[in-house]
Write a protein that holds these residues in place. Structure first.
Motif, mmCIF file in Angstrom:
data_model
loop_
_atom_site.group_PDB
_atom_site.id
_atom_site.type_symbol
_atom_site.label_atom_id
_atom_site.label_comp_id
_atom_site.label_asym_id
_atom_site.label_seq_id
_atom_site.Cartn_x
_atom_site.Cartn_y
_atom_site.Cartn_z
ATOM 1 N N ALA A 1 21.765 -25.713 -12.052
ATOM 2 C CA ALA A 1 20.706 -26.586 -12.565
ATOM 3 C C ALA A 1 20.511 -27.838 -11.726
ATOM 4 N N ASP A 2 21.581 -28.374 -11.158
ATOM 5 C CA ASP A 2 21.470 -29.630 -10.411
ATOM 6 C C ASP A 2 21.310 -29.417 -8.909
ATOM 7 N N VAL A 3 21.036 -28.192 -8.493
ATOM 8 C CA VAL A 3 20.823 -27.891 -7.073
ATOM 9 C C VAL A 3 19.321 -27.866 -6.823
ATOM 10 N N SER A 4 18.810 -28.901 -6.211
ATOM 11 C CA SER A 4 17.354 -29.046 -6.074
ATOM 12 C C SER A 4 16.732 -27.960 -5.213
ATOM 13 N N ALA A 5 17.502 -27.359 -4.331
ATOM 14 C CA ALA A 5 16.955 -26.329 -3.436
ATOM 15 C C ALA A 5 16.802 -24.975 -4.124
ATOM 16 N N LEU A 6 17.352 -24.836 -5.334
ATOM 17 C CA LEU A 6 17.330 -23.545 -6.011
ATOM 18 C C LEU A 6 16.621 -23.640 -7.351
ATOM 19 N N ASN A 7 15.905 -22.578 -7.726
ATOM 20 C CA ASN A 7 15.236 -22.498 -9.028
ATOM 21 C C ASN A 7 15.507 -21.127 -9.625
ATOM 22 N N THR A 8 16.245 -21.104 -10.739
ATOM 23 C CA THR A 8 16.591 -19.826 -11.384
ATOM 24 C C THR A 8 15.537 -19.350 -12.359
ATOM 25 N N GLY A 9 14.570 -20.206 -12.721
ATOM 26 C CA GLY A 9 13.686 -19.830 -13.804
ATOM 27 C C GLY A 9 14.492 -19.676 -15.089
ATOM 28 N N THR A 10 14.013 -18.825 -15.985
ATOM 29 C CA THR A 10 14.726 -18.554 -17.235
ATOM 30 C C THR A 10 14.916 -17.055 -17.378
ATOM 31 N N PRO A 11 16.062 -16.507 -16.956
ATOM 32 C CA PRO A 11 16.289 -15.066 -17.101
ATOM 33 C C PRO A 11 16.158 -14.641 -18.560
ATOM 34 N N GLU A 12 15.507 -13.493 -18.770
ATOM 35 C CA GLU A 12 15.225 -13.045 -20.139
ATOM 36 C C GLU A 12 15.564 -11.580 -20.390
ATOM 37 N N GLY A 13 15.916 -10.835 -19.343
ATOM 38 C CA GLY A 13 16.183 -9.427 -19.575
ATOM 39 C C GLY A 13 16.626 -8.711 -18.315
ATOM 40 N N SER A 14 16.728 -7.404 -18.395
ATOM 41 C CA SER A 14 17.313 -6.514 -17.387
ATOM 42 C C SER A 14 18.753 -6.966 -17.102
ATOM 43 N N LEU A 15 19.228 -6.771 -15.894
ATOM 44 C CA LEU A 15 20.614 -7.117 -15.560
ATOM 45 C C LEU A 15 20.685 -8.123 -14.421
ATOM 46 N N TYR A 16 19.570 -8.854 -14.182
ATOM 47 C CA TYR A 16 19.466 -9.631 -12.952
ATOM 48 C C TYR A 16 18.892 -11.020 -13.180
ATOM 49 N N CYS A 17 19.092 -11.840 -12.156
ATOM 50 C CA CYS A 17 18.460 -13.154 -12.086
ATOM 51 C C CYS A 17 17.954 -13.336 -10.662
ATOM 52 N N MET A 18 16.706 -13.727 -10.507
ATOM 53 C CA MET A 18 16.140 -14.009 -9.189
ATOM 54 C C MET A 18 16.125 -15.519 -8.999
#
Length: 403
Positions: free
Chosen positions: A319-336
Protein backbone atom coordinates in the motif's frame (compact mmCIF):
# COMPACT_ATOMS: atom_id res chain seq x y z
CA UNK A 1 22.78 -41.44 -50.43
CA UNK A 2 21.24 -38.01 -51.03
CA UNK A 3 20.90 -35.75 -48.01
CA UNK A 4 17.43 -35.65 -46.55
CA UNK A 5 15.81 -32.22 -46.32
CA UNK A 6 13.40 -32.26 -43.40
CA UNK A 7 11.63 -29.10 -42.28
CA UNK A 8 8.92 -28.68 -39.61
CA UNK A 9 5.62 -27.18 -40.69
CA UNK A 10 5.13 -23.42 -40.72
CA UNK A 11 2.07 -24.07 -38.56
CA UNK A 12 4.16 -25.65 -35.79
CA UNK A 13 6.91 -23.03 -35.89
CA UNK A 14 4.35 -20.23 -35.65
CA UNK A 15 2.96 -21.68 -32.41
CA UNK A 16 4.05 -19.70 -29.37
CA UNK A 17 2.90 -19.79 -25.77
CA UNK A 18 3.84 -16.36 -24.33
CA UNK A 19 3.51 -17.53 -20.71
CA UNK A 20 5.94 -20.43 -21.03
CA UNK A 21 8.34 -18.50 -23.22
CA UNK A 22 8.39 -15.42 -20.99
CA UNK A 23 8.92 -17.44 -17.82
CA UNK A 24 11.82 -19.33 -19.44
CA UNK A 25 13.75 -16.03 -19.59
CA UNK A 26 13.44 -15.49 -15.83
CA UNK A 27 16.11 -17.46 -14.00
CA UNK A 28 16.65 -17.87 -10.27
CA UNK A 29 20.30 -17.86 -9.20
CA UNK A 30 21.54 -21.34 -8.29
CA UNK A 31 23.44 -20.20 -5.21
CA UNK A 32 20.93 -17.75 -3.67
CA UNK A 33 21.58 -17.41 0.10
CA UNK A 34 17.88 -17.44 1.08
CA UNK A 35 14.91 -19.62 0.13
CA UNK A 36 13.61 -18.80 -3.35
CA UNK A 37 9.92 -18.61 -4.30
CA UNK A 38 7.84 -18.56 -7.45
CA UNK A 39 4.66 -16.47 -7.40
CA UNK A 40 4.16 -17.31 -11.07
CA UNK A 41 2.84 -20.88 -11.02
CA UNK A 42 -0.94 -20.82 -11.51
CA UNK A 43 -1.50 -24.45 -10.49
CA UNK A 44 -3.41 -24.51 -7.17
CA UNK A 45 -2.74 -28.23 -6.68
CA UNK A 46 0.94 -27.40 -6.11
CA UNK A 47 0.15 -25.60 -2.82
CA UNK A 48 -0.69 -27.50 0.37
CA UNK A 49 -3.54 -25.16 1.39
CA UNK A 50 -5.29 -25.77 -1.94
CA UNK A 51 -5.36 -29.55 -2.20
CA UNK A 52 -8.38 -31.10 -3.90
CA UNK A 53 -11.27 -31.76 -1.51
CA UNK A 54 -11.98 -35.39 -0.65
CA UNK A 55 -15.50 -35.29 -2.15
CA UNK A 56 -13.95 -34.59 -5.58
CA UNK A 57 -11.30 -37.29 -5.31
CA UNK A 58 -13.74 -39.87 -3.89
CA UNK A 59 -16.14 -39.33 -6.80
CA UNK A 60 -13.40 -40.16 -9.32
CA UNK A 61 -12.11 -43.13 -7.33
CA UNK A 62 -15.62 -44.57 -7.20
CA UNK A 63 -16.16 -44.28 -10.95
CA UNK A 64 -12.72 -45.71 -11.73
CA UNK A 65 -13.22 -48.69 -9.44
CA UNK A 66 -16.65 -49.38 -10.95
CA UNK A 67 -14.92 -50.51 -14.15
CA UNK A 68 -17.37 -48.51 -16.23
CA UNK A 69 -15.07 -45.62 -17.07
CA UNK A 70 -12.49 -47.30 -19.25
CA UNK A 71 -14.01 -47.07 -22.71
CA UNK A 72 -15.13 -44.53 -25.26
CA UNK A 73 -18.26 -42.48 -24.82
CA UNK A 74 -20.20 -39.94 -26.87
CA UNK A 75 -17.81 -37.52 -28.60
CA UNK A 76 -19.71 -34.60 -27.04
CA UNK A 77 -19.19 -36.07 -23.58
CA UNK A 78 -20.82 -38.46 -21.12
CA UNK A 79 -24.58 -37.87 -21.25
CA UNK A 80 -25.40 -37.79 -17.50
CA UNK A 81 -22.52 -35.39 -16.91
CA UNK A 82 -23.85 -33.08 -19.62
CA UNK A 83 -27.29 -33.23 -18.00
CA UNK A 84 -25.77 -32.36 -14.61
CA UNK A 85 -23.93 -29.36 -16.04
CA UNK A 86 -27.03 -28.18 -17.92
CA UNK A 87 -28.99 -28.10 -14.65
CA UNK A 88 -26.16 -26.51 -12.66
CA UNK A 89 -25.75 -23.64 -15.12
CA UNK A 90 -29.34 -22.92 -16.14
CA UNK A 91 -30.80 -19.56 -15.09
CA UNK A 92 -34.17 -17.86 -14.84
CA UNK A 93 -33.80 -16.36 -18.31
CA UNK A 94 -32.68 -19.57 -20.03
CA UNK A 95 -32.85 -23.29 -19.32
CA UNK A 96 -30.15 -25.48 -20.82
CA UNK A 97 -30.46 -29.09 -21.92
CA UNK A 98 -27.66 -31.58 -22.36
CA UNK A 99 -27.63 -30.63 -26.06
CA UNK A 100 -26.31 -27.22 -25.00
CA UNK A 101 -23.30 -28.78 -23.22
CA UNK A 102 -20.11 -30.09 -24.81
CA UNK A 103 -17.46 -31.65 -22.57
CA UNK A 104 -13.92 -31.17 -23.79
CA UNK A 105 -10.26 -31.82 -22.99
CA UNK A 106 -9.88 -29.12 -20.34
CA UNK A 107 -10.96 -25.51 -20.58
CA UNK A 108 -8.21 -24.98 -23.16
CA UNK A 109 -9.65 -27.76 -25.33
CA UNK A 110 -13.09 -26.17 -25.07
CA UNK A 111 -11.68 -22.81 -26.19
CA UNK A 112 -9.89 -24.47 -29.10
CA UNK A 113 -13.07 -26.22 -30.23
CA UNK A 114 -15.08 -22.97 -30.31
CA UNK A 115 -12.38 -21.00 -32.12
CA UNK A 116 -12.08 -23.75 -34.75
CA UNK A 117 -15.81 -23.50 -35.36
CA UNK A 118 -15.94 -19.70 -35.55
CA UNK A 119 -12.75 -18.60 -37.32
CA UNK A 120 -11.78 -18.61 -40.98
CA UNK A 121 -8.43 -17.27 -42.21
CA UNK A 122 -8.54 -13.48 -42.06
CA UNK A 123 -11.22 -13.33 -39.34
CA UNK A 124 -10.48 -11.93 -35.90
CA UNK A 125 -11.47 -12.21 -32.26
CA UNK A 126 -11.17 -9.50 -29.62
CA UNK A 127 -9.22 -10.45 -26.47
CA UNK A 128 -8.31 -8.40 -23.42
CA UNK A 129 -4.94 -6.90 -22.56
CA UNK A 130 -3.93 -8.08 -20.00
CA UNK A 131 -5.49 -11.40 -20.91
CA UNK A 132 -5.07 -15.14 -21.41
CA UNK A 133 -2.50 -15.42 -24.23
CA UNK A 134 -3.47 -18.80 -25.67
CA UNK A 135 -6.41 -17.16 -27.45
CA UNK A 136 -3.85 -15.37 -29.61
CA UNK A 137 -1.84 -18.57 -30.09
CA UNK A 138 -4.90 -20.50 -31.25
CA UNK A 139 -6.21 -17.74 -33.51
CA UNK A 140 -2.85 -17.44 -35.26
CA UNK A 141 -2.78 -21.20 -35.78
CA UNK A 142 -6.07 -20.84 -37.64
CA UNK A 143 -4.59 -18.00 -39.75
CA UNK A 144 -6.89 -15.58 -37.97
CA UNK A 145 -6.04 -12.60 -35.80
CA UNK A 146 -6.43 -11.81 -32.11
CA UNK A 147 -6.91 -8.06 -31.62
CA UNK A 148 -6.37 -6.84 -28.07
CA UNK A 149 -8.65 -4.38 -26.31
CA UNK A 150 -7.48 -2.63 -23.15
CA UNK A 151 -8.46 -3.20 -19.54
CA UNK A 152 -8.15 -0.12 -17.33
CA UNK A 153 -5.75 -0.71 -14.39
CA UNK A 154 -6.97 2.28 -12.38
CA UNK A 155 -10.63 1.29 -12.81
CA UNK A 156 -10.01 -2.16 -11.34
CA UNK A 157 -9.28 -3.66 -14.76
CA UNK A 158 -12.67 -2.96 -16.33
CA UNK A 159 -12.99 -3.08 -20.12
CA UNK A 160 -12.09 0.16 -21.88
CA UNK A 161 -15.28 0.36 -23.93
CA UNK A 162 -13.98 3.24 -26.05
CA UNK A 163 -10.94 1.17 -27.01
CA UNK A 164 -13.21 -1.80 -27.70
CA UNK A 165 -15.24 0.37 -30.08
CA UNK A 166 -12.07 1.28 -31.97
CA UNK A 167 -10.95 -2.34 -32.34
CA UNK A 168 -14.05 -4.02 -33.80
CA UNK A 169 -13.97 -4.73 -37.55
CA UNK A 170 -16.38 -6.27 -40.09
CA UNK A 171 -14.45 -9.55 -39.67
CA UNK A 172 -14.76 -9.70 -35.86
CA UNK A 173 -16.42 -13.03 -35.08
CA UNK A 174 -16.28 -13.05 -31.28
CA UNK A 175 -15.25 -11.10 -28.20
CA UNK A 176 -13.60 -12.97 -25.33
CA UNK A 177 -14.61 -11.82 -21.82
CA UNK A 178 -12.68 -13.41 -18.93
CA UNK A 179 -14.61 -12.98 -15.67
CA UNK A 180 -13.57 -13.60 -12.89
CA UNK A 181 -10.34 -12.51 -14.46
CA UNK A 182 -7.08 -14.31 -15.02
CA UNK A 183 -4.61 -12.59 -14.77
CA UNK A 184 -6.08 -9.53 -13.03
CA UNK A 185 -8.09 -10.96 -10.13
CA UNK A 186 -10.96 -8.58 -10.93
CA UNK A 187 -14.69 -9.32 -11.05
CA UNK A 188 -16.99 -7.27 -13.28
CA UNK A 189 -20.12 -5.65 -11.89
CA UNK A 190 -23.51 -6.51 -13.35
CA UNK A 191 -23.74 -2.99 -14.80
CA UNK A 192 -20.39 -3.33 -16.57
CA UNK A 193 -21.34 -6.73 -17.99
CA UNK A 194 -24.58 -5.22 -19.32
CA UNK A 195 -22.52 -2.54 -21.08
CA UNK A 196 -20.46 -5.29 -22.73
CA UNK A 197 -23.61 -7.18 -23.75
CA UNK A 198 -25.14 -4.03 -25.22
CA UNK A 199 -21.96 -3.46 -27.22
CA UNK A 200 -22.04 -7.07 -28.50
CA UNK A 201 -25.69 -6.80 -29.50
CA UNK A 202 -25.12 -3.52 -31.31
CA UNK A 203 -22.27 -5.04 -33.34
CA UNK A 204 -23.83 -8.54 -33.73
CA UNK A 205 -20.75 -10.16 -32.18
CA UNK A 206 -21.04 -13.40 -30.20
CA UNK A 207 -19.35 -13.69 -26.80
CA UNK A 208 -16.94 -16.33 -25.59
CA UNK A 209 -17.35 -16.06 -21.81
CA UNK A 210 -14.26 -17.52 -20.14
CA UNK A 211 -15.72 -18.46 -16.75
CA UNK A 212 -13.19 -21.08 -15.69
CA UNK A 213 -13.20 -19.27 -12.30
CA UNK A 214 -17.00 -19.41 -12.04
CA UNK A 215 -18.16 -18.37 -8.57
CA UNK A 216 -14.60 -17.90 -7.30
CA UNK A 217 -15.01 -14.42 -5.82
CA UNK A 218 -14.67 -12.79 -2.43
CA UNK A 219 -15.27 -9.09 -3.08
CA UNK A 220 -18.49 -9.03 -5.07
CA UNK A 221 -20.96 -11.46 -6.66
CA UNK A 222 -20.14 -13.21 -9.91
CA UNK A 223 -22.76 -12.74 -12.63
CA UNK A 224 -22.40 -15.37 -15.38
CA UNK A 225 -22.88 -13.69 -18.75
CA UNK A 226 -25.34 -16.34 -19.89
CA UNK A 227 -27.67 -15.33 -17.05
CA UNK A 228 -27.89 -11.71 -18.21
CA UNK A 229 -29.07 -11.91 -21.82
CA UNK A 230 -31.72 -13.48 -24.01
CA UNK A 231 -30.53 -11.98 -27.27
CA UNK A 232 -26.71 -12.19 -27.44
CA UNK A 233 -25.37 -15.73 -28.07
CA UNK A 234 -22.90 -16.61 -25.31
CA UNK A 235 -20.53 -19.58 -25.45
CA UNK A 236 -19.34 -20.10 -21.88
CA UNK A 237 -16.20 -22.07 -21.11
CA UNK A 238 -15.91 -23.76 -17.73
CA UNK A 239 -13.81 -26.54 -16.21
CA UNK A 240 -13.19 -28.67 -13.15
CA UNK A 241 -9.62 -27.35 -13.12
CA UNK A 242 -9.68 -24.21 -11.00
CA UNK A 243 -13.10 -24.52 -9.32
CA UNK A 244 -12.18 -27.91 -7.88
CA UNK A 245 -8.39 -27.38 -7.79
CA UNK A 246 -7.56 -30.21 -10.22
CA UNK A 247 -6.08 -28.63 -13.38
CA UNK A 248 -4.28 -31.82 -14.35
CA UNK A 249 -7.55 -33.69 -14.80
CA UNK A 250 -8.13 -31.87 -18.11
CA UNK A 251 -11.92 -31.78 -18.04
CA UNK A 252 -13.68 -28.66 -19.34
CA UNK A 253 -16.87 -27.77 -21.15
CA UNK A 254 -18.75 -25.34 -23.37
CA UNK A 255 -22.23 -24.12 -22.41
CA UNK A 256 -24.26 -22.68 -25.30
CA UNK A 257 -26.66 -19.86 -24.29
CA UNK A 258 -28.60 -19.18 -27.48
CA UNK A 259 -32.27 -18.89 -26.59
CA UNK A 260 -33.44 -17.99 -30.09
CA UNK A 261 -31.09 -20.37 -31.90
CA UNK A 262 -29.20 -17.69 -33.79
CA UNK A 263 -26.15 -19.98 -33.90
CA UNK A 264 -27.99 -23.01 -35.23
CA UNK A 265 -25.41 -23.58 -37.99
CA UNK A 266 -22.58 -23.82 -35.46
CA UNK A 267 -23.94 -26.89 -33.69
CA UNK A 268 -23.23 -29.48 -36.44
CA UNK A 269 -19.83 -27.81 -36.92
CA UNK A 270 -19.07 -28.37 -33.21
CA UNK A 271 -20.07 -32.02 -33.64
CA UNK A 272 -17.62 -32.40 -36.52
CA UNK A 273 -14.74 -30.90 -34.52
CA UNK A 274 -15.55 -33.06 -31.50
CA UNK A 275 -15.58 -36.20 -33.65
CA UNK A 276 -11.90 -35.52 -34.32
CA UNK A 277 -10.51 -35.16 -30.75
CA UNK A 278 -13.37 -36.74 -28.79
CA UNK A 279 -13.46 -36.20 -25.00
CA UNK A 280 -11.59 -36.26 -21.67
CA UNK A 281 -11.00 -39.56 -19.93
CA UNK A 282 -14.40 -41.17 -19.24
CA UNK A 283 -13.94 -41.87 -15.51
CA UNK A 284 -13.37 -38.14 -14.89
CA UNK A 285 -16.52 -37.19 -16.83
CA UNK A 286 -18.52 -39.89 -15.10
CA UNK A 287 -17.60 -38.38 -11.72
CA UNK A 288 -19.19 -35.01 -12.57
CA UNK A 289 -22.74 -35.90 -11.43
CA UNK A 290 -21.45 -37.16 -8.09
CA UNK A 291 -19.15 -34.13 -7.65
CA UNK A 292 -22.03 -31.71 -8.09
CA UNK A 293 -24.40 -33.87 -6.03
CA UNK A 294 -21.98 -33.94 -3.08
CA UNK A 295 -20.77 -30.33 -3.35
CA UNK A 296 -20.59 -28.93 0.22
CA UNK A 297 -22.66 -25.79 0.66
CA UNK A 298 -19.71 -23.72 1.89
CA UNK A 299 -17.05 -25.22 -0.41
CA UNK A 300 -16.34 -22.14 -2.57
CA UNK A 301 -16.58 -19.76 0.39
CA UNK A 302 -13.88 -21.70 2.26
CA UNK A 303 -11.54 -21.85 -0.73
CA UNK A 304 -11.97 -18.16 -1.53
CA UNK A 305 -11.51 -17.10 2.11
CA UNK A 306 -7.95 -18.42 1.83
CA UNK A 307 -7.40 -16.45 -1.37
CA UNK A 308 -8.89 -13.31 0.19
CA UNK A 309 -6.52 -13.49 3.17
CA UNK A 310 -3.56 -13.63 0.81
CA UNK A 311 -4.88 -10.80 -1.36
CA UNK A 312 -5.28 -8.61 1.73
CA UNK A 313 -1.67 -9.30 2.71
CA UNK A 314 -0.45 -8.27 -0.75
CA UNK A 315 -2.56 -5.10 -0.75
CA UNK A 316 -1.52 -4.10 2.79
CA UNK A 317 2.17 -4.81 2.26
CA UNK A 318 2.37 -2.83 -0.98
CA UNK A 319 0.00 0.00 0.00
CA UNK A 320 2.80 2.46 0.77
CA UNK A 321 4.82 1.72 -2.39
CA UNK A 322 4.01 4.59 -4.72
CA UNK A 323 5.38 2.80 -7.79
CA UNK A 324 2.91 -0.07 -7.43
CA UNK A 325 -0.90 -0.26 -7.63
CA UNK A 326 -2.65 -3.51 -6.68
CA UNK A 327 -6.19 -2.32 -7.27
CA UNK A 328 -8.70 -4.35 -5.25
CA UNK A 329 -8.47 -8.10 -5.96
CA UNK A 330 -11.94 -9.64 -5.93
CA UNK A 331 -11.71 -13.15 -7.35
CA UNK A 332 -9.92 -15.94 -9.23
CA UNK A 333 -6.52 -16.89 -7.76
CA UNK A 334 -4.49 -13.85 -8.79
CA UNK A 335 -3.60 -10.23 -8.25
CA UNK A 336 -2.30 -7.97 -11.03
CA UNK A 337 0.04 -5.21 -9.84
CA UNK A 338 0.56 -2.16 -12.09
CA UNK A 339 4.07 -0.62 -12.12
CA UNK A 340 4.94 3.06 -12.58
CA UNK A 341 8.50 3.13 -13.94
CA UNK A 342 8.79 6.93 -13.88
CA UNK A 343 11.22 7.08 -10.95
CA UNK A 344 12.88 3.70 -11.42
CA UNK A 345 16.03 2.60 -13.19
CA UNK A 346 14.11 -0.45 -14.46
CA UNK A 347 12.02 0.26 -17.54
CA UNK A 348 9.94 -2.82 -18.37
CA UNK A 349 8.09 -5.49 -16.41
CA UNK A 350 10.22 -8.21 -18.03
CA UNK A 351 13.38 -6.49 -16.82
CA UNK A 352 11.69 -5.99 -13.43
CA UNK A 353 10.95 -9.73 -13.19
CA UNK A 354 14.40 -10.80 -14.33
CA UNK A 355 16.22 -8.55 -11.85
CA UNK A 356 13.80 -9.38 -9.01
CA UNK A 357 14.51 -13.09 -9.48
CA UNK A 358 18.28 -12.50 -9.55
CA UNK A 359 18.45 -10.04 -6.64
CA UNK A 360 15.63 -11.21 -4.33
CA UNK A 361 14.98 -14.84 -5.29
CA UNK A 362 11.32 -14.20 -6.15
CA UNK A 363 9.72 -15.06 -9.51
CA UNK A 364 6.68 -13.11 -10.68
CA UNK A 365 4.93 -13.19 -14.07
CA UNK A 366 5.50 -10.00 -16.08
CA UNK A 367 2.54 -8.53 -17.96
CA UNK A 368 4.20 -9.20 -21.31
CA UNK A 369 3.21 -12.85 -20.81
CA UNK A 370 -0.39 -11.63 -20.85
CA UNK A 371 -0.17 -9.42 -23.95
CA UNK A 372 0.34 -6.27 -21.88
CA UNK A 373 3.08 -4.27 -20.14
CA UNK A 374 3.99 -2.30 -16.99
CA UNK A 375 2.53 -4.81 -14.53
CA UNK A 376 3.03 -8.26 -13.04
CA UNK A 377 0.82 -11.10 -11.80
CA UNK A 378 1.02 -12.74 -8.39
CA UNK A 379 -0.52 -16.15 -7.65
CA UNK A 380 -2.36 -16.05 -4.31
CA UNK A 381 -1.87 -19.66 -3.21
CA UNK A 382 1.40 -19.78 -1.25
CA UNK A 383 1.26 -19.95 2.58
CA UNK A 384 0.69 -16.49 4.04
CA UNK A 385 4.17 -16.28 5.59
CA UNK A 386 5.67 -16.84 2.13
CA UNK A 387 3.45 -14.10 0.63
CA UNK A 388 4.59 -11.73 3.38
CA UNK A 389 8.25 -12.54 2.83
CA UNK A 390 7.94 -12.09 -0.93
CA UNK A 391 6.18 -8.72 -0.58
CA UNK A 392 8.95 -7.52 1.74
CA UNK A 393 11.54 -8.53 -0.84
CA UNK A 394 9.62 -6.74 -3.62
CA UNK A 395 9.53 -3.60 -1.47
CA UNK A 396 13.28 -3.81 -0.90
CA UNK A 397 13.81 -4.25 -4.62
CA UNK A 398 11.67 -1.17 -5.41
CA UNK A 399 13.58 0.94 -2.88
CA UNK A 400 16.91 -0.13 -4.31
CA UNK A 401 15.88 0.70 -7.89
CA UNK A 402 14.10 4.00 -7.21
CA UNK A 403 16.02 6.94 -8.61
Amino acid sequence: MDDWILEPSVHSMNTENPVRETVSSIKLPTDFPKPTYSLALGDPSYYTDFAAHSFVVDAVVETLRSGQGNGYTDSLGYGPARETLSRAYSYDNIRLTKEDVIIDIGGTGAIHTILQVFLNPGDNILISSPGFPLYKTMAQNLKAEAITYNLKPFSNWEVDLEDLERKVTPRTKMIVVVNPCNPCGSVFSKEHLMDILNWAERHHVCILADEVYHGMTFGKPHYPLGSLTDTVPVFTVGALSKMFLVPGWRCGWVLIYDKYNKCEKYRPAINKIKNMLLHPVPFIMQAIPKIYENLPQNYFAEVMQKVKERAEVVKAKLADVSALNTGTPEGSLYCMVAIDFTNMDVKSSVEFAQKLAHEEGVVIMPAEAFLSHSAFRIVLCHPIHVIEECMDRIKSFIQRHTI
